[in-house]
Structures are given as C-alpha cells and as structure tokens.
Design an enzyme around this catalytic site. Structure first.
Site, mmCIF file in Angstrom:
data_model
loop_
_atom_site.group_PDB
_atom_site.id
_atom_site.type_symbol
_atom_site.label_atom_id
_atom_site.label_comp_id
_atom_site.label_asym_id
_atom_site.label_seq_id
_atom_site.Cartn_x
_atom_site.Cartn_y
_atom_site.Cartn_z
ATOM 1 N N ASP A 448 0.895 -1.255 -0.082
ATOM 2 C CA ASP A 448 0.066 -0.178 0.103
ATOM 3 C C ASP A 448 0.822 1.125 -0.003
ATOM 4 O O ASP A 448 2.241 1.312 0.284
ATOM 5 C CB ASP A 448 -0.844 -0.053 1.201
ATOM 6 N N ASP A 516 -10.837 2.059 -3.532
ATOM 7 C CA ASP A 516 -11.384 1.747 -2.414
ATOM 8 C C ASP A 516 -12.888 1.830 -2.446
ATOM 9 O O ASP A 516 -13.380 1.236 -1.522
ATOM 10 C CB ASP A 516 -10.907 2.784 -1.289
HETATM 11 C C1 DGJ Z 1 -5.868 1.842 1.725
HETATM 12 C C2 DGJ Z 1 -6.221 0.715 0.915
HETATM 13 O O1 DGJ Z 1 -6.651 1.116 -0.440
HETATM 14 C C3 DGJ Z 1 -7.237 0.100 1.744
HETATM 15 O O2 DGJ Z 1 -7.845 -1.028 0.885
HETATM 16 C C4 DGJ Z 1 -6.665 -0.337 2.990
HETATM 17 O O3 DGJ Z 1 -5.600 -1.368 2.658
HETATM 18 C C5 DGJ Z 1 -6.135 0.676 3.904
HETATM 19 N N1 DGJ Z 1 -5.497 1.487 2.997
HETATM 20 C C6 DGJ Z 1 -5.338 0.335 5.117
HETATM 21 O O4 DGJ Z 1 -5.110 1.335 5.892
#
Ligand code: DGJ
Length: 694
Positions: A448, A516
């Site tokens: 991430d 997301d």
């Molecule tokens: C952002 C990501 O896009 C989410 O799917 C998740 O992993 C969060 N970060 C976790 O902090």
C-alpha cells in the site's frame, strides 16, 4: 519481418495490422513519416517536404521523431537540456542504427557536446503493439543537466481534430473517463504527487470516428508509476502531436561523464475500434508485461478482512473470519492493516514491521497455520514506503524521511514518506518485508501507499530534483528483489485504492487494487474506464457490505465484482446463512468462468450512461466459451426489452446460449448481427449469460 530499413534511410516497423514509419532527412534529422494501417513498403521512399517561411519555423511544421528544444523550435518538444557552458540549445542529428531481434535502435547525437540519444523501438507483431523509449547518454567530460527527457513524441496522421480520452479521477473515483475534442492549443494530463495517482491516466488515446466496433484509434501508455506528463497539442496547421514521459515539473537530472538516463517505455498502437485497442493492450500485457511466475495463472478468489475489522485485528476474530471464508470457497485469506507495531489506528506504527504481541501472542504463525489448515493461502498488508512519526523507526531515524529542516512536514494520514533514494532506507524496507516473508508461509503481499509526497527535501542528493524518478526506480528494485527472493508470493499494487494503476505497476506487481470504492454502481464506471487500456486480470474487485451509497443486492454486487479478479470484503461473521450460501454459489460459479474473464477478449457491448445497461462480454482465448454480464440499477421509461449484439464469436459456428432458465442455439453470425432480444426491466437487474461453442 517486423523491422525493415532501406537505402533511403527509411525505417518501417510493422505489426500484423499496423505500420510505423520514420526516415532520415538530407539534413540528418529523424522525421516521422507514417503511423496507421499497413501500406506497401515501396510507398515509402521519400520524406515529406515542409513549407519554408520566416514566420513559421520549418522545424515547427515538421513531424520529427524526437524533438529537442533549440534553434527555431517554438512548439512543445520532447527534450531539453543545459550544457556546462550554459548553452540551452540542442541539435539532434541522426548518427546510426542497429537492429537486435525485434528492436530497432536509432542513435541521434549532438556532436558538439557529446550527447547521445538512443531511441529504441520494439515490435510485438502478434499483439499489434510497439514499445519505444529514449536513453540519453553523456559521452562528454562535462556535466549535462536534463530538464526534460520524455519517452516519446508522436505525430498523428489526420489534420482533423481528434477525440482525446483520459480520466479525471479522485480517491474513490478513479478512472472516470473524459472525452474531449482537441481543436487547438494543448491538453495536459499529469501527476505531481510522486505516484501516478488517482487523477489522470499516464497514457493518451486519440481517436476519430470511433466506437466499440469501428474508428481510428491511436494510443500509448507509459510504463511508469511516478510523476508523469502527457501533453497533446494541435497546431494551426492541424497537426496533432502527443508527448509522454516523466513529468518535467520539478525535474532535472544531472548526467556526469558517462552517465545515462533511460526514460520509461511507452507501449503504443493503432486500432480500428476502442475494443480492438483494449484487446491489443490486454494481450500485450498478458504476453509481455505480467511478471513471472504468475503470468499464466488465474488470480485466486481472495477474502480481505479490512472492511470487517479495520485496525481492530486480533487472532481469534481473524481465525473466525478465515473459517467463514473457507466455507464459501475463498482461496486466499488476507489480513490487511493493523497487525504490526503499535498500529491501533492510522496514527502510529508504520515503519515498525514486527508482529503486535497483544494481537498475536503466539506470533503470526498461529493464524497462518489455521488458514492453511482450512485449505487457503495467507496474505498480508504492508505500507513499506511510509513511517508514522509515532513509531520506533521515526524516533531512531527522523532523517529517513523527505523533509526540509526549516519546514513543518505535512503529516497526511499522520504519516511521512520515507526517503527511498537513501541506500540505507532501501535496505531497511527490503529487510523488514523480507524478514516477515522468510519467517512465514505468506503467499501474497498487498503493498500500500497512502499519501502523496510533500516537503521533498533530500540532503543526500547532489541534485534534489532527481528524487521523484529515483524513488520510483528504488520501489521497483525493492519489489523485484523481494519477488526474486520469494517467488511464490504475489504482490498487489495499492495506493489508497487505485493510486498506482499504470503499466509500471503491471510490470512489477501481480495485480492492482482498483479503488477503495466498492459500491457496485460506482464500480461499473470505474471498471469501464480501467478497461480501456489496462488488463482485466489485474483488476481486483471486491464484493463488500452495503456501507456505500447504492443498496445493490448481493447478487448484483457479485455480478460487477466477477468482471475482474474476484475478492470478498464483507464481514462474513455478520452475514445470514442465506447470504453465505449465495456467496458460496457465486464463488463456485466464478471459478468456472474466471479463465474466460481474466484472460479472455473483452467487449463493452452497452454502456450504463449511454444505454441504460452495462453489458460486457468476455470470450475465452480458444473461442469456445463466452460470458456476458448484464447489469443496471434501473431501467427507465417503461423500457422492458433490449437488443444486445454480441461480439468476438465465429460467424459460422453454432453456439448454445443460457440466459436465466432459457437455453437456445444460434449461429455466431446471428448473435453478432441480429443480436439477442432480452426482457430486462426493473431495479438492480443482474443477469449473467453463458455461451458455449458447439
Ligand atoms: C488503503 C487501501 O486502499 C485499503 O484497501 C486498506 O488497505 C487501507 N489503506 C488500510 O490502511
């Protein structure tokens, strides 16, 4: 033969259905001659002449292959540098060429200053795609400062305006397609955030008379995950040009004696419809970009516990979620953020990649063993490029972040970006991830990256403006090294959802977290934009709980998420038995058709915005199976019957079609020309049709 050269200094690059032609003028300039559907080789024997006028520079009118700033060049160009004697004027003349397999290298030089530019073109005939890049070398004793070194310049054939496609996205609103006509002046798409970002796409698409079944479409996508710039211009004479490469915003790159700078590759092509473009790029990505060893394997159905637990992870609840996931047919169980350091919220812990002993008193293996016993692989989340100020890492090494001594850093999401241009930081990041992977049976890493760069000070670099490029190169090197050390582990590129969705990520990772935003209706639009240039297999799509805005039924949510690499993100412990049974049924169904979806040809048959329905068809590589996903949140105006013409079938073959309870047989010609008349009406309609060649 993919590359042909002739005595007139003309180079013809050829794929199965396209040609790209350039040639050297009597003035030793490398001119662009042609790009489009194939012509006879002998048609290309002379270079075009350009009108001479003291008001309009001849060079400005010319279609040149890689244009440097200097002399009477007033238009936007591909390259700009400053020599040690302060000369800001570059003259690139053809020197020589070399052919290596399907790659042509054309060498240009500015002999007065010992600067060499190697333009490399690789031809992928069967995919109808070419790649090109530029490598700049300093063969002199003095430093050369690059101020812009784009990957490529393209001159488009028509003098009529083109429709330009790109995206205008946001976090949770990635890939929102925008089409605009470029009649005059310029259009610019870029990122300045250190990652390719959620906003614009590092690519260009310029089309005329286009639809999903016809048209002339010129396109190119940059293999790069950092700051990029795409600039399209149309001049008063009607010539449209596209420039693409590393953003020259806050960019400069010092080349000492003997140094080289390689601009990222651009993969480009010409197609006779939008769907042809998408399928050429999908084929090309699968055959030439996806990394080994997962290139040919379908992605597993994963469960990710992030939306169920957020930071509140603990071994017992994760085990229960894993049990529920195994029962519905999940193959990979992923624990997201919250398992390490003092990570109880987004305020602390990033950088401290050791297992939190309160959440996992017996270490991670207790959970991993449980997951493995249930028959699933285990995956885990990292955000390795970051540090929270509230962390042991930051307390020990405050100088490991990008920062300026006299500025207060912006702590977006309470975190700072690590200075990956420092070798010791690269080693730390590699070691942290490597240690966790070496000590456990981990088959997947979600990598991430949750904030853009700011206060980009780098006391370690002689030329601080090189950080953007060097950070991206360091990221690739670390991921490649980890993959080499852990070849059985898949890596997913994520940046607050789809902030790192680009061909650079596709080259170095095994899948992409698309967004997301898992709202099924929003996802239809996000996935539609994504599908223009990016491969289906890489598009991770989850079914989640109804916490987004549209109350789409579970089956509808599955329909949308099954159009990529299916994942589940619901809180399985709160679902009813009926819902869990439906999940199990849908996952089993997906497993039967996932090869067709992840590796097949894709046709966007109807578009939600334009046609009331979203209808996408996938056809397996061997042409024996096809699947059609039909969804709409609501039909309108009492419409209850739609006509849908399929694509990608063999006209003379006979097919068995299954739609809900009805089964019938038709020829490919009928299905593609007459189409299927289908009753569709009401809210949250979701149908999946299967088609089998007899
Ligand atoms: C952002 C990501 O896009 C989410 O799917 C998740 O992993 C969060 N970060 C976790 O902090």
């Amino acid at each position: 033969m993919a590359i042909l050269t002739n005595k007139d200094g003309i180079f013809i690059l050829e794929t199965e259905h396209t040609q790209y032609v350039m040639g050297v003028g009597t003035d030793s300039i490398l001119y662009h001659i042609y790009w489009g559907a194939p012509c006879k080789h002998s048609d290309f024997f002379a270079l075009p002449g350009y009108e001479k006028s003291s008001n309009h520079s001849e060079l400005d009118l010319a279609k040149t292959e890689y244009t440097p700033f200097g002399g009477t060049m007033y238009r936007d160009c591909a390259f700009k540098c400053t020599y040690a004697d302060k000369t800001r004027d570059c003259v690139l003349k053809y020197k020589e060429y070399a052919v290596q397999g399907d790659t042509l290298h054309v060498f240009l030089e500015d002999a007065a200053y010992g600067l060499c530019v190697k333009l490399s073109y690789t031809v992928y005939p069967a995919c109808d795609i070419l790649s090109r890049s530029a490598t700049v070398c300093n063969n002199s004793d003095a430093d050369i400062m690059l101020e812009r070194a784009f990957s490529a310049e393209f001159s488009l054939p028509s003098r009529q305006p083109y429709h330009i496609y790109n995206s205008n996205g946001t976090w949770s609103g990635e890939q929102q397609k925008v089409v605009q006509e470029l009649a005059c002046g310029s259009l610019q798409f870029e990122s300045r955030k250190g990652i390719s970002g959620h906003g614009n796409t590092p690519a260009f698409i310029a089309a005329q008379h286009e639809s999903e079944t016809q048209g002339e479409v010129f396109f190119g996508a940059l293999e790069y995950s950092g700051n990029f710039k795409v600039s399209l211009n149309r001049d008063a004479f009607g010539i449209t040009r596209a420039l693409i490469g590393v953003n020259d915003f806050d960019f400069s790159h010092t080349l000492h004696k003997g140094d080289a700078f390689t601009a990222p590759c651009v993969h480009f092509g010409f197609a006779e419809s939008l769907s042809d473009m998408s399928n050429h790029m999908n084929d090309f990505a699968m055959q030439h970009v996806f990394p080994e060893p997962f290139r040919d394997e379908p992605l597993p159905v994963l469960y990710n516990s992030w939306e169920a637990t957020e930071f509140d992870v603990c071994v017992e609840e994760q085990k229960k979620l894993a049990e529920a996931a195994a029962k519905i047919g999940v193959e990979l169980f992923v624990m997201d953020d919250g398992w390490f350091g003092e990570r109880n919220s987004d305020r602390a812990g990033l950088g401290d990649w050791t297992v939190n002993p309160e959440k996992f008193p017996n270490g991670l293996s207790e959970l991993i063993d449980h997951v493995n016993t249930l028959g699933m692989d285990f995956g885990i989340w990292f955000e390795p490029e970051m540090v929270n100020p509230d962390s042991a890492l930051y307390r020990a090494h405050p100088d490991w972040t990008y920062h300026y001594e006299r500025r207060t850093p912006n702590e977006l999401r309470h975190q700072l970006v690590l200075n990956l241009t420092k070798p010791e930081v690269q080693d730390y990041v590699f070691d942290c991830v490597d240690k966790v992977l070496s000590a456990h049976n981990i088959k997947y890493v979600k990598w991430d990256m949750n904030r853009p760069f700011s206060e980009i000070g780098t006391e370690n670099l002689e030329n601080g403006k090189m950080l953007w490029y060097l950070h991206t190169q360091a990221l690739y090197a670390i991921v490649d090294k980890l993959k080499a050390r852990h070849p059985q582990t898949q890596f997913e590129a994520c940046a607050s959802g789809g902030g790192r969705c680009d061909f650079g990520a596709i080259r170095h990772f095994d899948q992409i977290w698309t967004s997301d935003n898992t709202d099924a209706i929003d996802r239809i639009h996000i996935q539609d934009g994504y599908s223009l240039l990016y491969p289906t297999k890489y598009m991770r799509a989850w079914v989640t709980d109804l916490k987004w805005h549209n109350p789409a039924p579970l089956k509808f949510r599955f329909n949308v998420a099954m159009q990529g690499a299916l994942g589940i993100g619901t809180n399985l412990l709160k679902m009813s038995d009926e819902e869990l049974a439906l999940c199990a049924e849908q996952i089993a169904f997906y497993k039967k058709l996932r090869r067709t979806v992840q590796f097949g040809k894709k046709y966007r048959l109807l578009n939600l915005e334009r046609d009331e329905l979203s209808v996408n068809q996938y056809v397996s590589r061997d042409g024996k199976e096809s699947v059609v996903f039909v969804v709409t949140p609501s039909t309108r105006f009492l419409h209850h019957c739609f006509s849908i013409r399929l694509n990608g079938l063999e006209p003379d073959a006979q097919y068995r079609v299954r739609i809900c309870e009805s089964v019938f047989e038709k020829s490919g010609a009928f299905l593609m020309n007459a189409g299927i008349e289908q009753e569709i009406s009401g809210q949250y309609v979701s149908q999946i049709w299967t088609i089998e060649k007899l």
